[in-house]
Design a protein around this motif. Structure first.
Motif, PDB file in Angstrom:
ATOM      1  N   PHE A 106     -13.494   4.021  30.821  1.00 13.46           N
ATOM      2  CA  PHE A 106     -12.513   4.641  31.703  1.00 13.46           C
ATOM      3  C   PHE A 106     -11.319   5.185  30.907  1.00 13.46           C
ATOM      4  O   PHE A 106     -10.773   6.236  31.232  1.00 13.46           O
ATOM      5  N   ARG A 107     -10.924   4.470  29.858  1.00 15.34           N
ATOM      6  CA  ARG A 107      -9.809   4.950  29.033  1.00 15.34           C
ATOM      7  C   ARG A 107     -10.182   6.244  28.310  1.00 15.34           C
ATOM      8  O   ARG A 107      -9.389   7.193  28.267  1.00 15.34           O
ATOM      9  N   SER A 165     -10.314   9.199  30.701  1.00  8.25           N
ATOM     10  CA  SER A 165      -8.973   9.674  31.034  1.00  8.25           C
ATOM     11  C   SER A 165      -8.379  10.479  29.877  1.00  8.25           C
ATOM     12  O   SER A 165      -7.705  11.484  30.086  1.00  8.25           O
ATOM     13  N   GLN A 201      -9.930  13.971  29.646  1.00 10.98           N
ATOM     14  CA  GLN A 201      -9.602  14.877  30.748  1.00 10.98           C
ATOM     15  C   GLN A 201      -8.471  15.843  30.385  1.00 10.98           C
ATOM     16  O   GLN A 201      -8.306  16.883  31.019  1.00 10.98           O
ATOM     17  N   SER A 202      -7.714  15.502  29.329  1.00 14.89           N
ATOM     18  CA  SER A 202      -6.644  16.407  28.902  1.00 14.89           C
ATOM     19  C   SER A 202      -7.195  17.700  28.321  1.00 14.89           C
ATOM     20  O   SER A 202      -6.469  18.704  28.223  1.00 14.89           O
ATOM     21  N   GLU A 234     -15.165  18.042  36.132  1.00 15.33           N
ATOM     22  CA  GLU A 234     -14.423  17.033  36.894  1.00 15.33           C
ATOM     23  C   GLU A 234     -15.341  16.315  37.871  1.00 15.33           C
ATOM     24  O   GLU A 234     -15.201  15.111  38.104  1.00 15.33           O
ATOM     25  N   LYS A 292     -17.598   7.667  37.238  1.00 17.64           N
ATOM     26  CA  LYS A 292     -16.775   6.594  37.798  1.00 17.64           C
ATOM     27  C   LYS A 292     -17.390   6.046  39.080  1.00 17.64           C
ATOM     28  O   LYS A 292     -17.361   4.836  39.323  1.00 17.64           O
TER      29      LYS A 292
END
Length: 541
Positions: A404-405, A408, A411-412, A426, A433
């Motif tokens: 999950f980290r 995230s 996603q940048s 996305e 998830k």
């Protein structure tokens, strides 16, 4: 380039598939809650004190508590003293089932626990850490007129754990101790109509056998067996689910073999999970209705152990294959630290089960908990398995956190893509998830329903409707894991859709040498799937 079905499925279609699976999940719970009766039934039995005055007690003679050939009975031990009948001449007889009833193969197993009624007496007190010796025999017959045939005979020891709530004075004589239940017997099949249990308490003061065990007034047994109605529902579910999982498993593997690349590790593990689920589903229990297969309980434990070991391994590998770093993990050896505890824990539980139910195949009265050595050995296996389980969950939680980290963090990079491509990626991240959360939800549901089934009375009453909570737990959780495996093989099967090179690279909005990916997998002729392609960074820094 072909991707997995989950990558090419729209959100609307994914919701439809999820809704269909949810309907089947509700049906699985309702089948157990509304159709099936309670999974088990407990029947209390009071032993009858019979007189056996033969000098040769070792010769086979079965004493019946009731019926046309019933034994000579004693009302109590005061009568035995007045008639000068020794303790070695008294046999506690129990007939299973109760009068006018019959046992059935649909009952699947019989488990008996023993409770002793021990009275306090000043001149025959119960010693601390007392141990009782039982000379027990078990026989069967299939009609009311045949001779009894012996199944097993053994001499077993049981430790007495009793408390006395009153002062040990003359005024307290006759009051009973509060004693824990003792494990007595377990049989893995119910192939005969009638069973007879004869229990002797041999006394030998010179050897200290059955000395200092107090004044035993009665022996009570509680017999637990599976309900025939629940067995039929359970068999029906297995019969229905077996072809369902088998068909999707064959379909899944066929789609993989049509690819020009070799299967990746995650695809192999999903297929192995389907095999282990099919192994549980195959309704070999149908044969137990016609055959005396006492090993079915042990076989069932082994099947469940294989499935859960495979399920735990899948969770680790699933997280690792979506770790989104530069490590190469497309081989099982890369997960030895995480899979090792699973193997060690499963092996310990297998040895423990073999020491308990494996021995019971020859001696149904055996219990590993009755001796100090056996208890220490059993506790050692359980503790090691528990430590391995804790290590596994620490590894799993750490890997889920990393996944999950990393998602995230990656996603940048999405704003650099075109709008259509960004929305597509996305959606893929959302599905990652979503699947992880569904996995956690399934595990949580298993734990929650197990706790509820333990703390409730076994059924809920809503007006005229009775819901069997325990039955709903068994059928619901069993159906849930089948649906989980079904969904995995369906959603992770290769898709027939293809993306053109212009869409795969041009829409990214980055240079051709900077293809953006977030995890690691092996690239073959067909290339990695869209999920893998998203999850790996091949660009040279």
């Amino acid at each position: 380039m072909a991707g997995a079905i989950i990558e090419n499925m729209s959100t609307r279609k994914l919701c439809i598939v999820g809704g269909i699976l949810l309907v089947f999940q509700v049906i699985a719970f309702l089948v157990g809650g509304l159709i099936a009766p309670s999974p088990t039934t407990a029947v209390p039995y009071m032993s009858v004190k019979c007189i056996d005055v033969r000098k040769n007690h070792h010769k086979t003679k079965w004493l019946m508590p009731w019926g046309p050939n019933h034994c000579k009975k004693l009302k109590d031990f005061d009568e035995a003293v007045s008639r000068q009948i020794e303790a070695n001449d008294i046999v506690f007889a129990v007939h299973v089932p109760l009068p006018t009833k019959e046992m059935s193969p649909w009952f699947q197993f019989m488990l008996f626990i023993m409770q002793l009624d021990i009275a306090f007496k000043m001149d025959n007190d119960l010693k601390e850490n007392a141990e009782i010796t039982l000379d027990v025999s078990l026989a069967y017959r299939d009609d009311a007129f045949s001779d009894w045939e012996e199944i097993a005979h053994a001499i077993e020891n049981r430790k007495l754990k009793c408390t006395f709530g009153s002062p040990k004075t003359l005024e307290s004589e006759g009051r009973h101790y509060d004693c824990d239940f003792l494990p007595f017997m377990e049989i893995g099949s119910v192939a005969h109509k009638y069973y007879l249990i004869n229990i002797r308490l041999p006394v030998n003061e010179r050897k200290g056998i059955n000395v200092g065990i107090g004044e035993i007034k009665d022996i009570r047994l509680v017999g637990i067996h599976q309900n025939g109605g629940f067995t039929k529902v359970w068999f029906a579910m297995k019969t229905f689910l077996t072809p369902s999982i088998l068909i999707i498993m064959v379909w899944y593997w066929r789609r993989i073999t049509l690819m020009t690349r070799a299967p990746v590790l995650l695809e192999k593990v999903i297929f192995a999970l389907g095999i282990s689920m099919t192994f549980i589903n195959i309704p070999v229990e149908w044969f137990s209705i016609g055959f005396d297969w006492t090993w079915m309980l042990l076989f069932g434990d082994i099947r469940q152990g294989i499935f859960y070991a495979m399920l735990l391994s899948f969770w680790i590998i699933f997280c690792g294959e979506h770790m989104m770093d530069q490590s190469e993990r497309n081989r099982l050896s890369g997960y030895w630290k995480q899979v090792g505890p699973i193997a060690v824990g499963s092996f310990c539980l297998f040895i423990f089960d073999m020491c308990e139910r494996g021995v019971q195949l020859k001696n149904p009265f055996y219990s590993i908990w009755t001796t100090e050595v056996g208890t220490e050995l059993a506790m050692a296996f359980i503790i090691v398995a528990g430590i391995c389980l804790c290590l596994y969950f620490l590894f799993l939680c750490f890997m889920v956190f990393q996944v999950f980290r990393n998602i995230s963090g990656k996603q940048s990079s999405l704003p650099a893509m075109s709008k259509a491509r960004r929305l597509h990626y996305e959606g893929l991240i959302f599905r990652f998830k979503f699947l992880m959360l569904i996995t956690l939800a399934c595990a949580a549901m298993t734990v929650i329903f197990f706790i509820v089934s333990q703390v409730t009375e076994g059924h809920w009453k809503w007006g005229d409707i009775t819901i069997q909570v325990n039955s709903a737990f068994f059928t619901g959780i069993y159906g849930m894991w089948n649906l989980y495996v079904f969904a995995l093989m369906f959603l992770y099967a290769p898709s027939h859709k293809n993306y053109g090179e212009d869409q795969s690279n041009g829409d990214l909005g980055v240079n051709s040498g900077e293809e953006l990916q977030l995890t690691t997998t092996i690239t073959h002729v067909d290339g990695p799937t869209e999920v893998y392609k998203l999850a790996r960074k091949e660009a040279q820094e």
